[in-house]
Write an enzyme that holds these catalytic residues in place. Structure first.
Site, PDB file in Angstrom:
ATOM      1  N   HIS A  62       0.873  -1.181   0.000  1.00 18.39           N
ATOM      2  CA  HIS A  62       0.000   0.000   0.000  1.00 18.39           C
ATOM      3  C   HIS A  62       0.909   1.231   0.000  1.00 18.39           C
ATOM      4  CE1 HIS A  62      -2.697   2.976   1.911  1.00 18.39           C
ATOM      5  NE2 HIS A  62      -3.699   2.212   1.536  1.00 18.39           N
ATOM      6  N   ASP A 110       3.548  -3.990   8.115  1.00 22.09           N
ATOM      7  CA  ASP A 110       2.344  -3.174   7.966  1.00 22.09           C
ATOM      8  C   ASP A 110       1.154  -4.094   8.253  1.00 22.09           C
ATOM      9  OD1 ASP A 110       0.123  -1.832   7.191  1.00 22.09           O
ATOM     10  OD2 ASP A 110       0.778  -1.422   5.137  1.00 22.09           O
ATOM     11  N   GLN A 134      -4.001  -4.518   7.387  1.00 25.03           N
ATOM     12  CA  GLN A 134      -4.992  -5.522   6.973  1.00 25.03           C
ATOM     13  C   GLN A 134      -4.849  -6.818   7.761  1.00 25.03           C
ATOM     14  OE1 GLN A 134      -7.492  -4.921   5.039  1.00 25.03           O
ATOM     15  NE2 GLN A 134      -6.828  -2.968   4.189  1.00 25.03           N
ATOM     16  N   LYS A 139      -9.921  -0.176  11.082  1.00 30.83           N
ATOM     17  CA  LYS A 139     -10.128  -1.386  10.280  1.00 30.83           C
ATOM     18  C   LYS A 139     -10.386  -2.590  11.175  1.00 30.83           C
ATOM     19  CE  LYS A 139      -6.909   0.054   6.620  1.00 30.83           C
ATOM     20  NZ  LYS A 139      -7.742   0.602   5.568  1.00 30.83           N
ATOM     21  N   CYS A 197      -4.988   2.549  -3.355  1.00 25.66           N
ATOM     22  CA  CYS A 197      -3.699   3.065  -2.859  1.00 25.66           C
ATOM     23  C   CYS A 197      -2.574   2.056  -3.099  1.00 25.66           C
ATOM     24  CB  CYS A 197      -3.764   3.436  -1.383  1.00 25.66           C
ATOM     25  SG  CYS A 197      -4.966   4.718  -1.039  1.00 25.66           S
TER      26      CYS A 197
HETATM   27  N1  C6P Z   1      -6.136   0.626   3.072  1.00 27.15           N
HETATM   28  C1  C6P Z   1      -8.064   0.211   1.664  1.00 27.15           C
HETATM   29  O1  C6P Z   1      -9.185   0.464   1.247  1.00 27.15           O
HETATM   30  P1  C6P Z   1      -4.697   4.087   7.131  1.00 27.15           P
HETATM   31  O2  C6P Z   1      -5.287   4.853   6.012  1.00 27.15           O
HETATM   32  O3  C6P Z   1      -3.460   4.718   7.691  1.00 27.15           O
HETATM   33  O4  C6P Z   1      -5.689   3.700   8.182  1.00 27.15           O
HETATM   34  O5  C6P Z   1      -4.231   2.671   6.514  1.00 27.15           O
HETATM   35  C2  C6P Z   1      -3.277   2.673   5.498  1.00 27.15           C
HETATM   36  C3  C6P Z   1      -3.055   1.293   4.983  1.00 27.15           C
HETATM   37  C4  C6P Z   1      -1.816   0.732   5.143  1.00 27.15           C
HETATM   38  N2  C6P Z   1      -1.555  -0.521   4.730  1.00 27.15           N
HETATM   39  C5  C6P Z   1      -2.493  -1.268   4.139  1.00 27.15           C
HETATM   40  C6  C6P Z   1      -2.150  -2.676   3.726  1.00 27.15           C
HETATM   41  C7  C6P Z   1      -3.780  -0.757   3.940  1.00 27.15           C
HETATM   42  O6  C6P Z   1      -4.702  -1.515   3.363  1.00 27.15           O
HETATM   43  C8  C6P Z   1      -4.067   0.569   4.363  1.00 27.15           C
HETATM   44  C9  C6P Z   1      -5.415   1.182   4.110  1.00 27.15           C
HETATM   45  C10 C6P Z   1      -7.488   1.052   2.782  1.00 27.15           C
HETATM   46  O7  C6P Z   1      -7.397  -0.708   1.211  1.00 27.15           O
HETATM   47  C11 C6P Z   1      -7.627   2.513   2.511  1.00 27.15           C
HETATM   48  S1  C6P Z   1      -6.675   3.035   1.139  1.00 27.15           S
END
Ligand code: C6P
Length: 408
Positions: free
Chosen positions: A122, A199, A202, A225, A365
């Site tokens: 991401h 990371d 997910q 999430k 993203c």
């Molecule tokens: N993915 C998706 O719809 P934030 O925005 O900081 O809470 O999470 C960022 C992020 C980082 N790593 C991974 C693997 C992610 O999937 C995400 C966020 C969302 O897939 C929003 S783009």
């Protein structure tokens, strides 16, 4: 499987119709819905004991401080951290990764070094490292994915040399659903003298996660999430690493002593939490962790395995569909990206919305990954504890409608 009928009673938002059809929420990878326990915990804080934390010598503040710090302990226990001092509250996973990139990366990475990331990252775990590389002169290299949508571990080995300082990888891809063999990544990285940042945006919401057995050096996750509120997230870091790192942001809360000449930093984790924190959000995250622990993360995973197995089977029967990601459910989680022949992903999502079904469409993203797959965008359905098999039937029916409408 978990009894989603009972679980759904805890999620008030799910009991509504969109365009006259019962809502089917299949976008939990973007942000999960919240159970009453989380909503009530935050409501209770604002109604009964809101005050700033770590400051007041009065009951409300002491109660707020206790709840805030208890939430930290719950998160520590949830991921089996050695100590609550290893948990830094952040706004989200993005901020947690940036904290490491600024406070550790810019201090420890030089022009001689290499940073490894996978091709499925991401942007949150990619752009911060591109920036560190640009500023330090370090090389950023990509661990390729193979035709099974998994990481090519042979290529990883070939890239791992003594120049690698950091391996920054996702626990689970938000597009492909691929679950990475984190322990294997870590063993090889450590043998080469590199640290590993995981990371977990997910992974942590969907998989039992034990930072000590994985032996990762840093882990980033987002509260929103994992049934928690937006504006909540955390960074786990091994204590000795966090101790050595300078602060990310400076100001109030994060100091021990300030003079005209300078300042001394507070102890962990407060050194990394400058200013008034997101108190209600941390308390809400604590309630979310309680909720998930009550279900049991093994059960959460098993529930999603069953949903994903059924979804892959049913979706593969849709004419003209192309599914991106591993076929075997033990190698993947419940985020399924796909395209329908001749239809733009946004059109697919718009038609599904007419049927009351919420999915995400776009590059999620992960633009370089989509470039590698040769597509601009994908549609993505993603599952969580409140989803049921019948909702997958609704998805498949709606996709057939979309195909007929557009003559695919
Ligand atoms: N993915 C998706 O719809 P934030 O925005 O900081 O809470 O999470 C960022 C992020 C980082 N790593 C991974 C693997 C992610 O999937 C995400 C966020 C969302 O897939 C929003 S783009």
């Amino acid at each position: 499987m978990l009894d989603s009928c009972i679980i759904r009673q805890d999620f008030p938002i799910l009991h509504q119709s969109i365009n006259g059809k019962p809502l089917v929420y299949l976008d939990s990878a973007a942000s999960s819905q919240k159970p009453l326990a989380v909503i009530q915990a935050m409501d209770e804080y604002y109604r009964s004991y809101h005050a700033n934390v770590h400051r007041g010598i009065y009951q409300l503040s002491e109660r707020a401080t206790e709840a805030y710090e208890q939430a930290r302990c719950k998160v520590a226990q949830f991921i089996n951290a050695d100590s609550w001092r290893e948990i830094v509250f952040t706004r989200n996973a993005t901020e947690a990764i940036n904290l490491v990139a600024y406070a550790w990366g810019r201090r420890n990475i030089t022009a001689k070094d290499k940073i490894l990331v996978t091709e499925m990252e991401h942007h949150a775990n990619l752009v911060p490292w591109q920036q560190v590389a640009a500023e330090t002169g370090a090389q950023l290299a990509y661990i390729p994915i193979d035709e099974r949508f998994c990481c090519d571990m042979g290529a990883y080995d070939a890239l791992l040399d003594e120049r690698v300082k950091l391996v920054a990888i996702t626990q689970m891809s938000n597009v492909l659903g691929t679950i990475l063999p984190v322990r294997e990544f870590v063993t090889r990285a450590h043998a080469a003298g590199a640290l590993v940042l995981l990371d977990g945006a997910q992974g942590v919401p969907h998989l039992p996660t034990d930072v000590q057995s994985l032996d990762v050096d840093f882990l980033a996750a987002s509260g929103h999430k994992m049934l928690g509120p937006t504006g909540s997230g955390f960074l786990y870091g091994k204590r000795h690493l966090l101790e050595q790192m300078p602060p990310f942001l400076t100001g109030g809360e994060m100091i021990r002593r300030v003079t005209w000449e300078g300042a001394e930093w507070n102890e962990l984790p407060h050194k990394f939490e400058a200013g008034t924190p997101s108190i209600a959000e941390a308390i809400g995250l604590g309630a979310a962790v309680d909720y998930l622990s009550g279900l049991g993360m093994e059960n959460v995973r098993q529930h999603e395995v069953e949903l994903t197995r059924y979804a892959l089977e049913r979706l593969s029967q849709v004419e003209g569909i192309c599914i991106y990601g591993p076929q075997q459910v033990d190698m993947r989680g419940g985020a399924i990206a796909f395209n329908l022949n001749g239809l733009h992903a946004h059109d697919v999502a718009a038609i599904l919305d007419r049927e009351g079904i919420a999915i995400r469409a776009g590059h999620h993203c992960a633009m370089p990954l989509h470039q590698k797959m040769g597509v601009m965008a994908t549609a993505r359905a993603s599952f969580y504890v409140y989803n049921e098999l019948t909702e997958i039937d609704r998805l498949v029916e709606a996709l057939d409608t979309a195909r007929r409408l557009f003559g695919g």
